[in-house]
Design a protein around this motif. Structure first.
Motif, short mmCIF file in Angstrom:
data_model
loop_
_atom_site.label_atom_id
_atom_site.label_comp_id
_atom_site.label_asym_id
_atom_site.label_seq_id
_atom_site.Cartn_x
_atom_site.Cartn_y
_atom_site.Cartn_z
N MET A 57 -6.29 -1.08 -2.22
CA MET A 57 -7.39 -2.03 -1.95
C MET A 57 -6.87 -3.20 -1.12
N LEU A 58 -7.68 -3.64 -0.17
CA LEU A 58 -7.44 -4.87 0.58
C LEU A 58 -8.64 -5.79 0.35
N VAL A 59 -8.37 -7.04 0.01
CA VAL A 59 -9.40 -8.04 -0.21
C VAL A 59 -9.17 -9.17 0.78
N THR A 60 -10.22 -9.65 1.43
CA THR A 60 -10.10 -10.84 2.27
C THR A 60 -10.96 -11.94 1.69
N SER A 61 -10.46 -13.17 1.74
CA SER A 61 -11.20 -14.30 1.16
C SER A 61 -10.70 -15.59 1.77
N ARG A 62 -11.57 -16.58 1.80
CA ARG A 62 -11.15 -17.93 2.20
C ARG A 62 -10.57 -18.69 1.01
N ASN A 63 -10.62 -18.09 -0.14
CA ASN A 63 -10.03 -18.68 -1.34
C ASN A 63 -8.83 -17.85 -1.79
N LEU A 83 0.80 -1.23 0.00
CA LEU A 83 0.00 0.00 0.00
C LEU A 83 0.83 1.27 0.00
N ASP A 84 2.11 1.18 0.30
CA ASP A 84 2.97 2.36 0.40
C ASP A 84 2.93 3.16 -0.91
N PRO A 85 2.56 4.43 -0.85
CA PRO A 85 2.51 5.23 -2.10
C PRO A 85 3.88 5.41 -2.74
N ASP A 86 4.94 5.26 -1.96
CA ASP A 86 6.29 5.41 -2.50
C ASP A 86 6.95 4.06 -2.77
N ARG A 87 6.15 3.00 -2.86
CA ARG A 87 6.71 1.67 -3.09
C ARG A 87 7.40 1.62 -4.45
N PRO A 88 8.42 0.79 -4.59
CA PRO A 88 9.05 0.64 -5.92
C PRO A 88 8.13 -0.09 -6.87
N GLY A 89 8.26 0.15 -8.14
CA GLY A 89 7.44 -0.52 -9.14
C GLY A 89 6.16 0.24 -9.40
N SER A 90 5.42 -0.25 -10.39
CA SER A 90 4.22 0.46 -10.82
C SER A 90 2.96 -0.40 -10.70
N GLY A 91 3.04 -1.53 -10.01
CA GLY A 91 1.89 -2.40 -9.89
C GLY A 91 0.80 -1.78 -9.04
N PRO A 92 -0.42 -2.32 -9.12
CA PRO A 92 -1.52 -1.78 -8.33
C PRO A 92 -1.29 -2.00 -6.83
N ALA A 93 -1.84 -1.11 -6.05
CA ALA A 93 -1.70 -1.21 -4.59
C ALA A 93 -2.84 -2.06 -4.06
N VAL A 94 -2.82 -3.34 -4.41
CA VAL A 94 -3.90 -4.26 -4.03
C VAL A 94 -3.28 -5.49 -3.38
N ALA A 95 -3.77 -5.81 -2.18
CA ALA A 95 -3.32 -7.02 -1.47
C ALA A 95 -4.53 -7.91 -1.22
N VAL A 96 -4.36 -9.22 -1.46
CA VAL A 96 -5.42 -10.20 -1.25
C VAL A 96 -5.01 -11.08 -0.07
N LEU A 97 -5.77 -11.01 1.01
CA LEU A 97 -5.48 -11.78 2.23
C LEU A 97 -6.37 -13.01 2.23
N SER A 98 -5.75 -14.19 2.12
CA SER A 98 -6.55 -15.42 2.08
C SER A 98 -6.17 -16.32 3.25
N GLY A 99 -7.10 -17.16 3.62
CA GLY A 99 -6.89 -18.09 4.73
C GLY A 99 -8.21 -18.69 5.14
N TRP A 100 -8.15 -19.76 5.93
CA TRP A 100 -9.40 -20.44 6.25
C TRP A 100 -10.21 -19.65 7.26
N ARG A 151 -7.82 -27.62 -5.43
CA ARG A 151 -8.95 -26.73 -5.18
C ARG A 151 -9.28 -26.65 -3.69
N LEU A 152 -9.11 -27.77 -2.97
CA LEU A 152 -9.29 -27.73 -1.52
C LEU A 152 -8.25 -26.82 -0.87
N ALA A 153 -7.02 -26.87 -1.38
CA ALA A 153 -5.97 -26.00 -0.84
C ALA A 153 -6.27 -24.54 -1.16
N ALA A 154 -6.79 -24.27 -2.37
CA ALA A 154 -7.14 -22.90 -2.73
C ALA A 154 -8.26 -22.36 -1.83
N SER A 155 -9.10 -23.27 -1.31
CA SER A 155 -10.16 -22.88 -0.38
C SER A 155 -9.68 -22.88 1.06
#
Length: 762
Positions: A165-171, A41-58, A320-324
């Motif tokens: 953006m922050l996204v949370t998901s079990r997948n 999310l750091d606005p001064d981060r290196p690179g030009s990718g989107p500031a989006v993190a996806v947090l996954s876990g059961w 697919r079970l691991a992805a979930s």
């Protein structure tokens, strides 16, 4: 044609850009996760990718709480001027659609309902234009999309420009942003969360401080899962008088652990239900089947046997079970899968419920379980052909001994757990695992498996194999230095063999009986046992038995001071081992031959024999045998006053025994290492090594060698002119240890030295 465009300025509308709740009490243990998110999310981060993190876990692992905490931390750094929050309800019965989420976000941005375009491209365009306008005005917003279950829910919500953006998901939702798997807490952090949650309800609640051990047990029973810990804290708050130990005991009952994680408002079982319902029927079925595996993890090939499907198809389902996040990939070994204990309990419940429906699913699951047991037994037997010195034709399933050992290493816990499932499984595996467990020096596991095998033989009424089971149990007990129990086991073995007229196994019983008697220093009885064994093996012309019996006989002859006879017996044993191509046996025999040469003061031949033993053990990766040979090589080098080389040999032996966790032989090497240091006038190190030997041998209850170690320590103390009282105490301890070992002459000698160093009373 004249076209006029009208732009209407709407009145300002209140916006909801401060929607992020505070994390619950006790939020802890997520420093690395927050650092990762801040890097995205750091606005001064290196690179030009989107500031989006996806947090996954059961479910219940704390993804939402982490997103809240990370959002607040980013705001404190001044990275965002506001936060938009939307709950996508991805695992509810009716998940939110992207259009619903867009409408909610647009309302939060201040768009009036009457100005909202119809769902679809118009709403997405308005959403992006609103965020672009905010960017032009110098604002930067963070969008938190919580509880997503599919990429399609999130894709239209991705913010343009420099917003985050922050996204949370079990997948594990790929193609959106940087993925981060959120794992369970560390044990100490789990205890801290429990303590904080209790104190949030009652600042005077000191149950964690009063019983930290019970708090650790509660955290363990909760699987270090934040949701489970929060539910448990709520239940404890409702019952302020309940000790943590009582709660831990209730949670420790595997059958009802999920029942104990329900506080009326939150239920771990419900959370798991929501994840399971999102799966396809085949995926649900495999999830339930995996609970039939008795061990902690499972290979892809074993899972395919359970599912009765081709391995590639099964691996797709596992993926697919691991992805979930209902199972996890083994982080060390590829194509192995594991399941958290709470998820395993849930899967077991689901399997039991399915089997209870009717006879057909129950029979199907029983057949799957039996296929898995057959799989483990068959693979173990084939691997054993590469370990057993006379295992018959080598199985082509494994390229060589190392590959067979690697399979055993990966499946050890599964195999032992399988042996616990039924007498039949114990019987089938018990006679197969011995060589591997001995080789890896897994002696407690060896004892457990061989005890199960004996119980199985008795339960199944198999008197023929009961004798073998007694023999194997006695060997395990001897290796664990439980000599009296080992003696009883081998006598039972001998009695059974004599009753059924089994000469071959009777000879083996005499061999092992002699080994135990030798450990008990009953050398005359040991000599009789080994001579009887050798004669019987000669009668039936069994080369391997003759080699083993001759090897053991030579050790007893050496202890009796009959070194020439010991030498002849040892050389004969080596010849037999070479004839039958048994490298492990030959290596051991070379080591013993070196000892015999040393006692005869034929040191050059002794050194050659020990080097040969070291090389042979290295070739077959037998660390225990190699360490033993290094230790004996050191003793021979000391006789030649090659003290530096002797020191190196003993240090190598100590390191190798530590590597495989063999404390008793390590202790004997510390004693020898102490004498090597003393010979080099390195007295401080000699005293340290001597005290280490004394402590370890005393802990092992080896009275005879404890007497020797105390004596060597006394000699070292004498060499440095230590306090006479210390020397007197060392000799006294030596005498006491010898007394307990029944070594009267040695005890008398140590007592005499103790008396000669006793200081006069003042």
């Amino acid at each position: 044609m004249a076209v006029k465009t009208y732009v209407q300025q709407y009145a300002p509308v209140p916006t909801a850009l401060d929607a992020l709740p505070q994390p619950p009490a006790g939020f802890t243990g997520r420093d690395e996760d927050i650092a990762f998110i801040q890097g995205v999310l750091d606005p001064d981060r290196p690179g030009s990718g989107p500031a989006v993190a996806v947090l996954s876990g059961w479910g219940g692992v704390g993804k939402t709480t982490l997103a809240y905490a990370a959002g607040h931390a980013a705001q404190k750094k001044g990275w965002f001027t506001g936060v938009l929050l939307v709950d996508l309800h991805g695992y509810d019965a009716h998940p939110a659609q992207a259009a619903d989420a867009l409408e909610a976000l647009l309302r939060s941005l201040g768009v009036r309902p009457e100005h909202l375009p119809p769902p679809g491209a118009g709403q997405e365009a308005l959403y992006r234009s609103q965020l672009n306008a905010r960017q032009e005005a110098g604002e930067r917003l963070l969008v938190v999309a919580d509880n997503a279950s599919a990429v399609a829910q999130v894709q239209p919500l991705l913010p343009p420009g420099h917003h985050g953006m922050l996204v949370t998901s079990r997948n594990s939702l790929t193609g959106i942003g940087r993925l981060r798997t959120v794992n369970r807490l560390q044990p100490e952090d789990a205890v801290d969360l429990l303590d904080s949650a209790l104190k949030n309800n009652d600042p005077g609640d000191t149950r964690v401080e009063q019983d930290p051990e019970a708090a650790e047990q509660v955290a363990l029973a909760c699987g270090y899962l934040p949701l489970a810990l929060q539910i448990t804290a709520a239940l404890l708050a409702q019952d302020p008088g309940q000790p943590l130990s009582e709660r831990a005991e209730a949670l420790g009952q595997a059958e009802g652990v999920l029942d104990g994680l329900n506080d009326g408002e939150r239920s771990l079982r419900t959370t798991f239900d929501q994840s399971l319902e999102r799966l396809l029927p085949q995926e649900q079925d495999l999830f339930r089947l995996l609970s039939l595996n008795p061990g902690p993890d499972i290979s892809s090939s074993a899972a395919a046997v359970l599912a009765d499907q081709p391995q590639l198809a099964t691996e797709r389902l596992l993926g697919r079970l691991a992805a979930s996040h209902l199972i996890e990939r083994n982080p060390v070994i590829r194509n192995r899968w594991q399941m958290h204990d709470l998820l395993r309990a849930y899967a077991h419940e689901q399997a039991q419920a399915t089997m209870a429906h009717s006879r057909i699913p129950r029979r199907r699951y029983e057949q799957a379980h039996q296929r898995l047991i057959d799989h483990y037994v068959q693979y173990a037997r084939e691997a054993n052909t590469h370990l057993h010195p006379h295992g018959g034709t080598l199985s082509p399933r494994y390229a060589d001994r190392n590959q067979a050992l690697a399979w055993f290493d990966a499946e050890r816990e599964n195999l032992i757990a399988t042996a616990h499932t039924s007498p039949q499984a114990s019987f089938r595996l018990g006679f197969t695992l011995g060589f591997y467990l001995e080789w890896r020096r897994r002696l407690q596991d060896l004892l457990v498996v061989r005890s199960l095998t004996l119980d199985a033989c008795q339960a199944l009424g198999d008197s023929d194999n009961e004798a073998k089971a007694w023999n194997n149990l006695g060997t395990a007990l001897r290796k664990l230095r439980r000599f009296d129990e080992a003696l009883h086991a081998h006598r039972e073995d001998l009695k059974h063999c004599q009753e059924i007229g089994d000469t071959y196994n009777e000879a083996g019983a005499w061999t092992n009986l002699g080994n135990v008697l030798q450990e008990l220093r009953r050398f005359d009885e040991a000599l009789h046992a080994h001579e009887t064994a050798l004669n019987q093996f000669q009668q039936i012309n069994d080369a391997y038995g003759q080699a083993t019996a001759g090897n053991n006989l030579s050790i007893t002859l050496k202890e009796l001071g009959r070194f020439d006879e010991a030498l002849n017996a040892q050389q004969a044993a080596i010849n037999h081992f070479q004839q039958i191509n048994d490298p492990p046996g030959e290596a051991t025999a070379w080591n013993n031959l070196g000892v015999a040469f040393r006692e005869l003061r034929r040191f050059d031949e002794a050194i050659h024999a020990h080097h040969t033993a070291v090389n042979l053990h290295q070739q077959i990766s037998n660390i225990h045998g190699e360490a033993t040979a290094w230790d004996n090589l050191g003793l021979t080098l000391k006789e030649l006053r090659r003290f530096d080389e002797a020191l190196h040999a003993h240090q190598t032996a100590v390191n190798q025994f530590q590597q495989i966790g063999e404390s008793h032989p390590e202790a004997t090497v510390w004693n020898n290492l102490g004498t090597a240091y003393r010979d080099l006038d390195r007295f401080d190190e000699a005293i340290t090594a001597g005290r280490q030997a004394v402590a370890m041998l005393t802990a092992a209850q080896d009275r005879f060698l404890s007497g020797e170690a105390w004596g060597e320590l006394a000699r070292t103390l004498t060499a440095v002119d230590a306090d006479p009282l210390q020397i007197h105490e060392a000799w006294t301890e030596s005498a006491s240890a010898y007394d307990l070992a029944g070594a009267e002459e040695k005890a008398a000698a140590s007592r005499y030295k103790a008396d000669s160093t006793k200081t006069p009373e003042p």
